[in-house]
Design a protein around this motif. Structure first.
Motif, PDB file in Angstrom:
ATOM      1  N   SER A 114      -3.700  -3.446  -3.300  1.00 27.18           N
ATOM      2  CA  SER A 114      -3.198  -3.359  -1.930  1.00 27.18           C
ATOM      3  C   SER A 114      -4.315  -3.555  -0.926  1.00 27.18           C
ATOM      4  O   SER A 114      -4.125  -4.166   0.115  1.00 27.18           O
ATOM      5  CB  SER A 114      -2.468  -2.037  -1.703  1.00 27.18           C
ATOM      6  OG  SER A 114      -3.213  -0.965  -2.184  1.00 27.18           O
ATOM      7  N   LYS A 115      -5.535  -3.049  -1.239  1.00 29.57           N
ATOM      8  CA  LYS A 115      -6.626  -3.277  -0.283  1.00 29.57           C
ATOM      9  C   LYS A 115      -7.003  -4.753  -0.245  1.00 29.57           C
ATOM     10  O   LYS A 115      -7.343  -5.294   0.806  1.00 29.57           O
ATOM     11  CB  LYS A 115      -7.834  -2.425  -0.652  1.00 29.57           C
ATOM     12  CG  LYS A 115      -7.644  -1.021  -0.132  1.00 29.57           C
ATOM     13  CD  LYS A 115      -8.877  -0.188  -0.187  1.00 29.57           C
ATOM     14  CE  LYS A 115      -8.502   1.206   0.276  1.00 29.57           C
ATOM     15  NZ  LYS A 115      -9.429   2.214  -0.161  1.00 29.57           N
ATOM     16  N   HIS A 152       0.827  -1.198   0.000  1.00 31.77           N
ATOM     17  CA  HIS A 152       0.000   0.000   0.000  1.00 31.77           C
ATOM     18  C   HIS A 152       0.865   1.253   0.000  1.00 31.77           C
ATOM     19  O   HIS A 152       0.508   2.251  -0.622  1.00 31.77           O
ATOM     20  CB  HIS A 152      -0.947   0.004   1.196  1.00 31.77           C
ATOM     21  CG  HIS A 152      -2.062   0.987   1.050  1.00 31.77           C
ATOM     22  ND1 HIS A 152      -2.956   0.920   0.022  1.00 31.77           N
ATOM     23  CD2 HIS A 152      -2.390   2.081   1.760  1.00 31.77           C
ATOM     24  CE1 HIS A 152      -3.792   1.930   0.117  1.00 31.77           C
ATOM     25  NE2 HIS A 152      -3.479   2.658   1.161  1.00 31.77           N
TER      26      HIS A 152
END
Lengths: 435, 121
Positions: free
Chosen positions: A341-342, A279
């Motif tokens: 990334s989430k 992230h």
């Protein structure tokens, strides 16, 4: 890879050391600078018409400071580079056109110096206990003395000091104004790099120097970081929802996004740390693109307030489409870097047996949809204010680099070999102990 | 004896608190810079105290001296002092520019002189 300054072998000399973790960071910083500079030329010409020489010199100084922090293997060297990059950053922020930039720079200076000095105190305690400043050497010698209060205090000072630098909630108060009033180019560059580097130093100290067993077992660091991360995610997104100055809106969103990164780290699993680093990488891409889009809007309209961009999306479609697409990446829509990334963060939360975190991640993403949507709504669905000059599309010298940045967001959402692979290798190095 | 032996460290803590308190409590920007300086100086003294070995001489090579103080903290603090001077000069330069732009150096007067953008700190 290791380079010894002046051929003094470590631990006596200063050592530069590159491994999987800081290689990714160094790539990110130099990459962001590379892709932002072509965009910066036109924007800087407007905002800093005079004395551009010192301005670019300061920028290069900040860049080299950030690179130095990333590459060095010496704890005191980190402090020196931290101050090099910070001092030039304060001066760069003060270049903002608005006189409030001066105040923002001054406050950042006070808070940043307190943070750096706390970090210095921590290093002093470590040196007192071990007699060394080399990070690898520290990692070897600390286990013998880890039960002492001095080492506990050292970790606390270092975490708080760096927390100030990386704008961890509630130490983020300097960030919104500093980002809002700095020249647009500097905002884009800082948002993409400065807080990321501070987070890297924190990871380096928590994992490599202190070892995870000490940081998370002897000290309740995981719980503290997780609480602050969640508070930052919620509070940052919440404030961003009501902000009318778009630069401040994105700045508060940065506070929230730092929360996501720290949340990944606070899970203390290889997957969690990998998600945090991933992230970190992706957020640098999105914020560089978003702030570059805002800078382009500012170049054409002369303001980034929500009321004054009303209806402008129809007149500058390419600029606002770029903003909207980069916003999709910030929200985490599939096919974008923000989604990967989430996704990894959610998987890591599941693996760590904390499924309730997913609810918070989803909820704050919903808030992100709302604050990005406000911009889109204002730009396309509101009428232009009476009597406002209708802008043309931005010049190509701004649009082309901007769209390259936006394209990168999609490229790293589709071809994830570099960012996901790099983040996983970095997490393995950090969790595995010795660098 | 133990209490007096840690004399330096008490001074460090007291100076540190004076510095931090000044930064937080004083409204005048120049006074905040002074507080910052006191705060930094306390850390310098902390480092220098670490390098002192009781009964040891200055770390300069000469005959008849067996025990030397540790020179490394001195070198580190020399760097940190340079950093501190640079910080102070940037801070004072900013303070001068703020005074030119606002005609005041007082935090309370600077605050609230603008619209809603200015609310936080």
């Amino acid at each position: 890879m290791s380079y010894h300054f002046g051929n003094w072998p470590p631990p006596f000399g200063i050592e530069y050391r590159v491994d999987a973790v800081n290689a990714l960071l160094a790539l990110l910083i130099s990459g962001v600078a590379l892709f932002l500079l072509p965009w910066a030329k036109t924007s800087v010409n407007l905002e800093i018409p005079e004395r551009q020489g010192p301005f670019y010199a300061l920028f290069l100084l900040a860049l080299s400071g950030l690179m130095g922090i990333t590459l060095t293997g010496d704890a005191f060297n980190v402090f020196v580079f931290l101050e090099i990059s910070s001092l030039s950053t304060y001066a760069l922020i003060a270049h903002g056109q608005d006189r409030r930039a001066l105040k923002a720079a001054f406050r950042y200076l006070i808070m940043g110096t307190i943070g750096a000095t706390f970090f210095l105190i921590g290093i002093g305690f470590l040196y007192a206990m071990t007699g060394t400043l080399n990070m690898a050497d520290l990692a070897e010698r600390l286990p013998e003395v880890r039960d002492s209060n001095v080492v506990h205090a050292a970790l606390a000072f270092i975490v708080v000091g760096l927390g100030l630098k990386l704008a961890l909630f509630p130490l983020h108060l300097w960030l919104p104004n500093a980002y809002a009033f700095a020249p647009n180019f500097i905002t884009a560059f800082l948002a993409a790099t400065a807080t990321k580097v501070a987070l890297y130093v924190m990871l380096r100290f928590i994992f490599t120097v202190f070892s995870p067993e000490f940081s998370f077992t002897a000290m309740p660091l995981a719980a503290v970081l997780m609480t602050l991360a969640i508070a930052g995610m919620v509070a940052g997104s919440w404030v961003a929802m009501f902000e009318v100055n778009l630069k401040r809106l994105l700045a508060y969103s940065s506070v929230a996004q730092v929360g996501y990164m720290v949340l990944g780290v606070s899970l203390v699993t290889a997957a969690g740390v990998a998600a945090g680093i991933l992230h970190l990488f992706n957020h640098a891409l999105m914020k560089a693109a978003l702030f570059a889009a805002l800078g382009t809007i500012y170049y054409q309209i002369g303001s980034v307030r929500l009321t004054e961009i009303a209806g402008m999306g129809r007149h500058m479609p390419w600029t606002f489409t770029a903003f909207a697409l980069a916003g999709l990446s910030l929200i985490g829509v599939p096919l974008t870097a923000g989604f990967t990334s989430k996704w990894y963060l959610v998987i890591a939360a599941l693996d760590a047996g904390q499924p309730w975190l997913i609810v918070i991640i989803m909820a704050t993403s919903l808030l992100a949809i709302y604050y990005i949507w406000r911009v889109v709504e204002a730009a396309w669905f509101h009428d232009t204010p009476e009597g406002a000059a209708l802008p043309n599309e931005a010049p190509l010298s701004l649009l082309v680099p901007l769209w390259v940045l936006v394209a990168l967001n999609f490229y790293f959402g589709l071809d994830t070999r570099l960012n996901v692979g790099g983040a996983e290798a970095a997490a393995r190095t950090l969790i595995g102990g010795a660098p | 004896m133990e209490l007096l032996g840690h004399y330096n460290y008490y001074v460090v803590v007291i100076l540190m608190m004076i510095g931090l308190y000044t930064i937080i409590a004083r409204g005048n920007l120049v006074k905040k810079v002074i507080g910052l300086n006191i705060f930094q100086t306390s850390v310098f003294i902390l480092f220098i105290s670490l390098g002192k070995i009781s009964g040891a001489s200055t770390p300069v090579w000469r005959d008849g001296v067996e025990v030397y103080s540790n020179p490394l903290p001195h070198v580190l603090i020399l760097t940190a002092i340079v950093v501190g001077v640079a910080t102070t000069s940037v801070a004072l330069a900013l303070a001068v520019r703020i005074h030119e732009a606002y005609g005041s150096l007082d935090d309370d007067e600077l605050r609230g002189s603008h619209g809603p953008d200015d609310s936080i700190t």
